[in-house]
Design a protein around this motif. Structure first.
Motif, short mmCIF file in Angstrom:
data_model
loop_
_atom_site.label_atom_id
_atom_site.label_comp_id
_atom_site.label_asym_id
_atom_site.label_seq_id
_atom_site.Cartn_x
_atom_site.Cartn_y
_atom_site.Cartn_z
N SER A 44 5.06 57.61 54.55
CA SER A 44 5.99 56.63 54.00
C SER A 44 5.27 55.63 53.12
O SER A 44 5.81 55.16 52.11
CB SER A 44 6.71 55.90 55.13
N GLN A 73 13.18 56.41 54.53
CA GLN A 73 13.26 56.96 55.89
C GLN A 73 14.42 56.31 56.65
O GLN A 73 15.14 56.96 57.38
CB GLN A 73 11.93 56.72 56.60
N ASP A 150 12.15 60.59 51.85
CA ASP A 150 11.36 60.39 53.07
C ASP A 150 12.20 60.80 54.27
O ASP A 150 13.02 60.03 54.76
CB ASP A 150 10.94 58.92 53.17
N GLU A 151 12.00 62.02 54.74
CA GLU A 151 12.76 62.57 55.87
C GLU A 151 14.25 62.32 55.69
O GLU A 151 14.93 61.81 56.58
CB GLU A 151 12.26 61.96 57.19
MG LIG Z 1 7.42 57.69 57.59
#
Ligand SMILES: [Mg+2]
Ligand SMILES: Nc1ncnc2c1ncn2[C@@H]1O[C@H](COP(=O)(O)OP(=O)(O)OP(=O)(O)O)[C@@H](O)[C@H]1O
Lengths: 226, 257
Positions: A44, A73, A150-151
């Motif tokens: 991140s 995220q 991010d995810e």
């Molecule tokens: Mg992360």
């Protein structure tokens, strides 16, 4: 080949504690790169540096893109705006008029599977997966040429993921979009990325094309056992 | 936090009834000069309204309180936002707010009468008495804004104006709203107090006249007017606004983070 994103020898410390050390990464235009690595290794942080939200302590971050799309995220939605308003908020950065913003936001929410009923809901009225989709719609609505995720799909089930990936692949085919996505899911990385970037704490351990990984794997499987 | 069903409105009425019973009992015990009876006060109020004394006074007090409140709150919001964004500004403004908070409103009235006189003294007193409370809330509001939202807005290059209008302001209003509501009620009370000394019209002036004539019934009637206005503002303005905000507020009934 042009590189929409390139990090050279990047050092970064959070509150004096080194997180990234001499990190190199470059994304060729139009490619999809999966960034993988253990929790806390600095993925991140890398994304934030790539987006220009953090400044490296040493090294260089070069971004050559007209418009950046980013999915954090955490969805980072404004609680006092509806899904539609949240997507529209990001579009204010493009200097569009109100009608144009609403039309684009509506279309993009629709594309990620949120119909008119959900578009009018506030974040607290949406499920976790719906919020992630609002965040993706917001990133795509600006018509980015570089997308950092991010995810982004961690809270979504397989069919929805597949649909969203189809959307991303279509967008790439049409616009030459370059994507960097963080995932903990190896299958997702192998299926959708062209390249893998494997991170160890603080640095990129290895980058390889997915094809090379697969052929290395199959040749190892097919090697004669002596 | 699970929300319980609110108790019946009858309870509020019971509380009010108790207050009225105590009032009437006080009247019976101490006599009309100390505390006029309910009926007498009602009749006096009716006469005052009929003679056209209430409406202009009400308008004037509303003007004084409203203007002072808007001036004070707007200045405090701007100063508070600045202080929240710039630590230097906070260092500079915080002691000013503390000093202003420490000065009693009555002292402001006396000073303002010397400086401005008339209704502007009232407006100034209201502004300076309410501002510091809003300032403190505004500083806290800016500080509590989620850093993730700020980063998001930066990443999408949302222009400053849109950020202020659609991110900072709504967030601030959510935080500052209780202070705004409190100071709105306070502005009325401070305004009446200042008018009493300024003698430039308004409910306070009416009270001063009633006092000069030792007309307790009129004094109680004016008090009733002030209370009625505060209740009306709460019911007609503050509560609907509060409900609007609850719409997006995560009150713990939602799921996830
Ligand atoms: Mg992360
Ligand atoms: N704002 C911050 N302040 C201080 N330290 C931080 C901050 N953000 C992250 N860190 C630290 O930096 C390191 C890397 O964090 P980062 O969020 O980049 O990890 P990650 O690879 O994204 O992990 P995950 O897969 O769990 O999301 C962690 O050790 C974390 O404790």
């Amino acid at each position: 080949m042009t590189e929409p994103l390139r990090l050279d020898g990047v050092d970064f410390a959070h509150d004096g504690r080194p997180v990234l050390r001499g990190l190199d990464l470059s994304l060729p235009a139009g490619t999809i790169t999966a960034l993988m690595g253990p929790s806390g290794c600095g993925k991140s942080t890398l994304i934030a540096l790539a987006a220009g939200l953090l400044t490296p302590d040493a090294g260089r971050v070069a971004r050559r893109c007209a418009r950046l799309g980013i999915v954090f995220q955490d969805p980072a939605l404004l609680p006092w705006k509806t899904a539609l308003g949240n997507v529209g908020f990001a579009l204010r950065g493009l200097g569009l008029g109100r009608a144009e913003r609403r039309a684009r936001a509506r279309a993009m929410l629709d594309a990620v599977g949120l119909g008119p009923g959900d578009a009018g809901k506030y974040p607290r009225q949406l499920s976790g997966g719906m919020r992630q989709r609002v965040a993706l719609a917001r990133a795509l609505a600006v018509a980015p040429d570089l997308l950092l995720c991010d995810e982004a799909f961690s809270a979504l089930d397989a069919p929805v993921r597949a649909k969203l990936w189809q959307l991303l692949h279509e967008l790439r085919a049409r616009t030459g979009l370059t994507i960097l996505f963080v995932t903990h899911d190896q299958d997702e990385a192998m299926e959708h990325a062209d390249r893998l970037a494997i991170m160890a704490p603080g640095r990129i351990e290895q980058t390889a094309s997915v094809d090379a990984c697969i052929s290395a794997f199959t040749s190892r499987m097919n090697a004669p056992v002596s | 936090m699970a929300r319980k069903r609110p108790p019946s409105r009858l309870w509020s009425l019971a509380g009010l009834a108790l207050l009225l019973v105590l009032w009437e009992a006080g009247h019976r015990i101490w006599g009309p000069l100390v505390l006029p009876g309910l009926a007498e006060t009602g009749v006096t109020l009716w006469h005052m309204i009929a003679e056209g004394r209430v409406a202009p006074a009400l308008a004037q007090t509303a003007g004084n309180a409203g203007m002072g409140w808007v001036l004070g709150a707007a200045t405090a919001m701007i100063a508070g936002t600045l202080a929240g964004l710039r630590p230097e500004a906070q260092r500079a403004l915080q002691p000013v707010a503390v000093v202003l908070l420490g000065i009693p409103a009555i002292a402001w009235v006396v000073l303002a009468l010397l400086w401005f006189g008339g209704r502007w003294a009232v407006v100034f007193t209201v502004a300076v008495a309410t501002g510091p409370l809003v300032f403190a809330a505004a500083v806290a509001g800016v500080h509590s804004l989620d850093g993730g939202l700020v980063r998001m807005a930066r990443a999408f290059r949302v222009p400053l104006g849109a950020r202020l209008a659609h991110m900072h302001l709504p967030h601030m209003l959510g935080h500052v709203f209780p202070a705004l509501a409190t100071t709105l009620a306070m502005s009325w009370k401070v305004s009446v107090m200042a008018e009493l000394l300024a003698g430039a019209g308004g409910i306070g002036d009416g009270l001063a006249t009633a006092r000069a004539h030792v007309d307790t019934a009129a004094m109680m009637a004016w008090v009733l007017v002030v209370v009625a206005v505060l209740v009306a503002v709460d019911l007609a303005l503050l509560q609907p606004l509060q409900r609007r905000m609850v719409h997006w507020r995560d009150d713990g009934r939602g799921v996830g983070t």
